[in-house]
Design an enzyme around this catalytic site. Structure first.
Site, PDB file in Angstrom:
ATOM      1  N   GLU A   1      -9.664  -5.027  10.827  1.00  9.60           N
ATOM      2  CA  GLU A   1      -9.146  -4.237   9.628  1.00  9.60           C
ATOM      3  C   GLU A   1     -10.003  -4.468   8.423  1.00  9.60           C
ATOM      4  O   GLU A   1      -9.501  -5.045   8.034  1.00  9.60           O
ATOM      5  CB  GLU A   1      -8.079  -3.784  10.584  1.00  9.60           C
ATOM      6  CG  GLU A   1      -7.304  -2.782   9.153  1.00  9.60           C
ATOM      7  CD  GLU A   1      -6.268  -3.440   9.296  1.00  9.60           C
ATOM      8  OE1 GLU A   1      -5.325  -1.936   8.823  1.00  9.60           O
ATOM      9  OE2 GLU A   1      -5.552  -3.987   8.743  1.00  9.60           O
TER      10      GLU A   1
ATOM     11  N   CYS B   1      -3.518   2.036   6.935  1.00  5.19           N
ATOM     12  CA  CYS B   1      -3.307   1.119   8.164  1.00  5.19           C
ATOM     13  C   CYS B   1      -3.877   2.538   9.079  1.00  5.19           C
ATOM     14  O   CYS B   1      -4.789   1.672   9.698  1.00  5.19           O
ATOM     15  CB  CYS B   1      -2.390   0.829   8.836  1.00  5.19           C
ATOM     16  SG  CYS B   1      -0.516   1.728   8.647  1.00  5.19           S
TER      17      CYS B   1
ATOM     18  N   GLU C   1       4.614  -3.621  12.152  1.00  2.77           N
ATOM     19  CA  GLU C   1       3.258  -2.291  12.160  1.00  2.77           C
ATOM     20  C   GLU C   1       2.683  -3.426  11.314  1.00  2.77           C
ATOM     21  O   GLU C   1       2.653  -3.849  10.810  1.00  2.77           O
ATOM     22  CB  GLU C   1       4.098  -1.448  11.240  1.00  2.77           C
ATOM     23  CG  GLU C   1       2.743   0.450  11.989  1.00  2.77           C
ATOM     24  CD  GLU C   1       1.916  -0.257  10.630  1.00  2.77           C
ATOM     25  OE1 GLU C   1       0.917  -0.136  10.803  1.00  2.77           O
ATOM     26  OE2 GLU C   1       2.065   0.089   9.786  1.00  2.77           O
ATOM     27  N   LEU C   2       1.516  -3.611  12.205  1.00  5.99           N
ATOM     28  CA  LEU C   2       0.181  -4.583  12.403  1.00  5.99           C
ATOM     29  C   LEU C   2      -0.933  -4.188  11.611  1.00  5.99           C
ATOM     30  O   LEU C   2      -2.312  -4.774  11.814  1.00  5.99           O
ATOM     31  CB  LEU C   2       0.060  -5.669  12.943  1.00  5.99           C
ATOM     32  CG  LEU C   2       1.699  -6.048  13.620  1.00  5.99           C
ATOM     33  CD1 LEU C   2       1.670  -7.284  14.851  1.00  5.99           C
ATOM     34  CD2 LEU C   2       2.029  -7.526  11.769  1.00  5.99           C
TER      35      LEU C   2
ATOM     36  N   ASN D   1       0.285  -1.729  -0.188  1.00  4.55           N
ATOM     37  CA  ASN D   1       0.255  -0.081   0.148  1.00  4.55           C
ATOM     38  C   ASN D   1       0.514   1.162  -0.074  1.00  4.55           C
ATOM     39  O   ASN D   1       0.553   1.961  -0.691  1.00  4.55           O
ATOM     40  CB  ASN D   1      -1.063  -0.018   1.388  1.00  4.55           C
ATOM     41  CG  ASN D   1      -0.154   0.024   2.370  1.00  4.55           C
ATOM     42  OD1 ASN D   1       0.834  -1.171   2.777  1.00  4.55           O
ATOM     43  ND2 ASN D   1      -0.585   1.023   3.203  1.00  4.55           N
TER      44      ASN D   1
ATOM     45  N   GLY E   1       2.414  -5.489   8.044  1.00  4.69           N
ATOM     46  CA  GLY E   1       1.493  -6.496   7.522  1.00  4.69           C
ATOM     47  C   GLY E   1       0.596  -7.102   8.421  1.00  4.69           C
ATOM     48  O   GLY E   1      -0.253  -5.978   8.950  1.00  4.69           O
TER      49      GLY E   1
END
Length: 522
Positions: free
Chosen positions: A406, A312, A278-279, A183, A258
């Site tokens: 999400e 995100c 970073e999720l 992204n 991811g």
């Protein structure tokens, strides 16, 4: 886009006037030009260049990259390891290389924006913004050289410190594995490679297989800027490649962006090594009774639907005080209808496709689930190929996936609240805790809410969709481990190393200084 707009009308550019063969060839030529489909052992690789990269909007073939193997990974990592052991790359040279990279990217901004827009979901305007951010990230990475300073150790303030002096400085962890998503295929790569390189590390980059051309082009730019070929590698995909990268014993740190499920698999496979992750998020915005409805609605539309919601920081859940609920809802619906969905390279387009048709189908399934459970679809709720119209929902049951998970698509759910503590509880009722927004004219109320929200950042009078590249970036709960943001990542990717000197006894030092023994006549 009016409420009568059909899904077919949502992508007029690719259907009203098909791209000519000459235009397609020109587009491919602009995107291609990489000397290889992977980079390791100090050179571009061309063998097994069979993995196709296609434009998610129309399926046009943009290029090919290499299908690599676990043996390729081992060779890549071993080569970087040897380079780290044998060759010096001083801090000044690292800083200068990143400064040159920023300047080169500014010169090549048009080409990089075209690559991003071609292989990803971003419109050309969104791609141009990403390039500008990446220039900033490289500039910040070069400036972060001063984060490697240490300080003296206070031995004179310790009972165990007699006759000792010392200091610590920050040293590279070694080899960083950087695993990045589709992204933000340029700036998220820079957020891992820039801090890793200024810290003195070597890096193995695994960009997303959906958007690998941007990452490989970035490696080429870094090499042109003066990053030694032995410090960096780029491997896209192939059977067993991901596992080989995270399990290689010479890889010292994994930086991954991811989803939580993939992060769990990485942690289980990697074992005892440092992992930064970073999720993602399921971000909430709270609109209080004293907020300005027009400003809140405008920000919600922008924050919910940028990059087709594949962000995100995207606004997914909105809690509006009941006194403003109808007003804000109508303004959000109106703003959403005004958005233009269409061809990414059309500068009038606001929203492009999702990264794949499969992702658009997933979003469609989630919205249909909510609709079947009683949710109201005010605008959107329709799919055509990889495009999904921006969608506004209300009356969504709390157990629906568009609330619990999400979405990573252009969907926002808006709910009323009566008491502020209820809104705070609902915002915190998520497995994620990345960022949140609060709209209120009261600074006291804003700070009180911010204190109670269990997230990595609270943005007052804006939505969750705010980030500058120097801030510590990350969240609580399933939103990740550790922090990005250039100088914070530099600290994560280096470790303090102490140097301690045992001195002689004071009398001996005096004798060495004066050439006399203690107590002798002067």
């Amino acid at each position: 886009m009016s409420s009568s707009t059909t899904v077919a009308e949502a992508r007029p550019e690719s259907e009203a006037r098909p791209e000519s063969a000459g235009e397609t060839a020109y587009r491919r030529a602009r995107i291609a030009g990489l000397p290889g489909g992977a980079f390791f052992e100090g050179r571009w690789q061309t063998a097994d260049r069979i993995l196709e990269v296609r434009d998610p909007e129309d399926g046009v073939l943009l290029g090919t990259v290499c299908s690599s193997s676990p043996q390729d990974v081992r060779r890549a990592v071993a080569h970087i390891h040897r380079h780290l052991q044998e060759d010096e790359w001083p801090l000044r040279a690292r800083r200068e290389a990143l400064e040159r990279a920023a300047a080169l990217l500014a010169e090549q901004a048009v080409r990089f924006a075209e690559i991003i827009a071609a292989e990803s979901s971003k419109t050309i305007k969104e791609a141009e913004r990403e390039v500008r951010r990446c220039i900033e990230t490289l500039r910040l990475s070069a400036a972060a050289s001063d984060e490697l300073n240490g300080e003296t150790l206070a031995f004179d303030d310790s009972m165990a410190g007699a006759n000792k002096i010392g200091w610590y400085s920050r040293k590279p962890v070694g080899i960083v594995a950087a695993i990045t998503p589709f992204n933000d295929p340029l700036n998220l790569v820079a957020h891992k490679l820039g801090p890793a390189l200024i810290g003195g590390n070597g890096v193995v980059l695994k960009p997303s297989g959906r958007t690998p051309l941007t990452g490989l082009a970035f490696i080429r730019l870094l090499l042109e800027a003066g990053v030694p070929a032995g410090r960096i590698a780029g491997i896209v995909s192939g059977p067993g490649v991901s596992e080989a990268i995270v399990t290689d014993p010479l890889v010292d740190l994994i930086s991954f962006t991811g989803g939580p499920k993939t992060a769990d698999r990485i942690a289980a496979a990697a074992g005892a090594k440092k992992i930064l992750s970073e999720l993602g998020g399921n971000n909430a915005t709270i609109v209080c009774a004293d907020a300005e409805p027009a400003k809140a609605a405008e920000a919600i539309v922008a924050g919910a639907f940028g990059v087709a919601g594949q962000n995100c920081l995207s606004v997914q859940r909105v809690y509006v005080h009941i006194s403003l609920f109808e007003d804000v809802l109508e303004r959000v619906i109106e703003g959403t209808r005004a958005l233009r969905v269409g061809a990414k390279l059309d500068r009038g387009t606001d929203i492009g496709p999702l990264i794949t048709e499969a992702e658009a189908r997933r979003v469609e399934d989630w919205v249909d689930e909510a609709r079947n459970a009683g949710a109201t679809v005010h605008v959107g709720g329709q799919r055509r190929g990889a495009f999904y119209l921006p969608t506004v929902l209300t009356d969504v049951p709390a157990d629906c996936r568009v609330i619990r998970e999400e979405v990573f698509g252009p969907v926002v759910s808006i709910m009323p609240f009566i008491q502020v503590p209820d809104a705070i509880h609902a915002a915190n009722d998520s497995e994620y805790g990345l960022q949140a927004g609060v709209f209120t004219e009261s600074i006291d109320l804003a700070l009180a809410i911010a204190e109670k929200l269990h997230v990595g950042a609270v943005v007052i009078n804006e939505t969750s969709d705010v980030r500058i590249d120097s801030m510590p970036f990350g969240g609580f709960k399933k939103s990740g481990v550790g922090r990005e943001g250039v100088k914070h990542a530099v600290r994560e990717m280096t470790e303090p190393k102490s140097t301690i000197i045992k001195l002689a006894e004071p009398a001996t030092r005096w004798q060495q200084l004066t050439g006399t023994s203690e107590g002798s006549a002067s």
